[in-house]
Design an enzyme around this catalytic site. Sequence first.
Site, PDB file in Angstrom:
ATOM      1  N   LEU A  14     -10.410  10.028 -20.431  1.00  0.00           N
ATOM      2  CA  LEU A  14      -9.395  10.091 -21.984  1.00  0.00           C
ATOM      3  C   LEU A  14      -9.542   9.262 -22.903  1.00  0.00           C
ATOM      4  O   LEU A  14      -9.611   9.215 -24.019  1.00  0.00           O
ATOM      5  CB  LEU A  14      -8.108  10.366 -21.684  1.00  0.00           C
ATOM      6  CG  LEU A  14      -7.710  12.021 -21.229  1.00  0.00           C
ATOM      7  CD1 LEU A  14      -6.274  12.138 -20.660  1.00  0.00           C
ATOM      8  CD2 LEU A  14      -7.964  12.516 -22.704  1.00  0.00           C
ATOM      9  N   ASP A  50      -6.958  -7.214 -17.891  1.00  0.00           N
ATOM     10  CA  ASP A  50      -6.408  -6.728 -16.542  1.00  0.00           C
ATOM     11  C   ASP A  50      -4.870  -6.592 -16.933  1.00  0.00           C
ATOM     12  O   ASP A  50      -4.171  -7.370 -17.172  1.00  0.00           O
ATOM     13  CB  ASP A  50      -6.520  -7.822 -15.581  1.00  0.00           C
ATOM     14  CG  ASP A  50      -5.977  -7.522 -14.303  1.00  0.00           C
ATOM     15  OD1 ASP A  50      -5.269  -6.455 -14.362  1.00  0.00           O
ATOM     16  OD2 ASP A  50      -6.047  -8.026 -13.299  1.00  0.00           O
ATOM     17  N   TYR A 140       0.237   9.016  -6.735  1.00  0.00           N
ATOM     18  CA  TYR A 140      -0.122   9.259  -8.153  1.00  0.00           C
ATOM     19  C   TYR A 140       1.112   9.837  -9.022  1.00  0.00           C
ATOM     20  O   TYR A 140       1.745   9.596  -9.686  1.00  0.00           O
ATOM     21  CB  TYR A 140      -1.414   9.853  -8.403  1.00  0.00           C
ATOM     22  CG  TYR A 140      -1.669  10.246  -9.630  1.00  0.00           C
ATOM     23  CD1 TYR A 140      -1.966   9.321 -10.743  1.00  0.00           C
ATOM     24  CD2 TYR A 140      -1.606  11.495 -10.169  1.00  0.00           C
ATOM     25  CE1 TYR A 140      -2.314   9.523 -11.987  1.00  0.00           C
ATOM     26  CE2 TYR A 140      -1.934  12.154 -11.486  1.00  0.00           C
ATOM     27  CZ  TYR A 140      -2.259  10.981 -12.497  1.00  0.00           C
ATOM     28  OH  TYR A 140      -2.683  11.336 -13.558  1.00  0.00           O
TER      29      TYR A 140
HETATM   30  N1  SER Z   1      -6.634  15.079 -13.341  1.00  0.00           N
HETATM   31  C1  SER Z   1      -5.590  14.607 -12.577  1.00  0.00           C
HETATM   32  C2  SER Z   1      -6.080  14.396 -11.335  1.00  0.00           C
HETATM   33  O1  SER Z   1      -6.505  15.408 -10.724  1.00  0.00           O
HETATM   34  C3  SER Z   1      -3.911  15.113 -12.654  1.00  0.00           C
HETATM   35  O2  SER Z   1      -3.436  14.719 -13.804  1.00  0.00           O
HETATM   36  O3  SER Z   1      -5.438  13.668 -10.624  1.00  0.00           O
END
Ligand code: SER
Length: 327
Positions: A14, A50, A140
């Site tokens: 992105l 960084d 995540y």
């Molecule tokens: N595209 C991301 C992922 O698959 C999800 O936000 O981790």
Amino acid sequence: MKDVFLVIGANGQLGSILTLSLREQYGTKQVIASDITKHKTFLGTFETIDATDRFQIQQVVRKYKVTQIFHLAAILSAKGETHPLKTWEINMTTFLNVLEVARTNGVKKVFYPSSIAVFGSEAAQIKTPNNACLNPNTVYGISKVSGEIWAQYYHEKYKLDVRSIRYPGVIGHQSLPGGGTTDYAVSIFHKAVLGEPFACYLGANTSLPMIYIEDAIRATLELMEAPQEAIKIRTAYNIAGLSFSPKEVALAIQERIPSFKITYAPDFRDKIAQNWPQSIDDTAAKQDWGWLPRYNLSQITDTMLQALTAYYTKPLKTNKDRSILCI
Ligand code: SER
């Protein structure tokens, strides 16, 4: 005074395209790209940062008098599961650094990318509402939920204008994703154009929310352009593009390339995907700042196949060509 934009994570899927779009919209000189390393082919202002080091961010913000930060750096869902603590540390440290630098250096706006990964087993999987219960099962996802709440905290406590979108899986031909659960939806087009079979790590019917990159970038810019008072949600906005399963996208490809073959070998990423929404309710984004997606599966398939065919058959000549697959 013109805004000065800093993109952190400008090498990514992105970030690379967002950098080009910001430059197109606001002028090349107004945009500073940054990442942990610089690509040889990158043309324009670039600073190596960084983002786990707050002072490196601060130096660049002060040097260019940055007014808006787009913080795109993160370790995604699938890769994150192989290094949970490192993922937590990187995703949280970098965002808290951005928030602190923004707060203490007069940065006006911050963009924070959240994700459909914030949802888990407690949320309705069809048309998942913006305010659904958040119980993610990946590190995540946990980091994105926490980031959303920190964004809201900085807005409430310090009046920092932080805005966020929960991206679905992003599909584009210009750049490659890395380490996500939704990455298959880009790789499948590359394999199809190269005339190779595709071994899918998700089950045939595992449907996920997706979005075409142009829609994702436009959503980001529209959210950031919206007047302050329009932004009613300070955690993150759901946005929907479309939803499809591997079987459905494979069929769309086979309608155009009948010889294309797909096989299925679901792995741990299928388990992650099973816990995510199948479709998203984005009513709030539509109402608050006028969000509307444009690309459906047929348009995405046509665009991806055409662009990747051109990419694999033509020599790279222009700057625009160079930006293709720039990660
Ligand atoms: N595209 C991301 C992922 O698959 C999800 O936000 O981790």
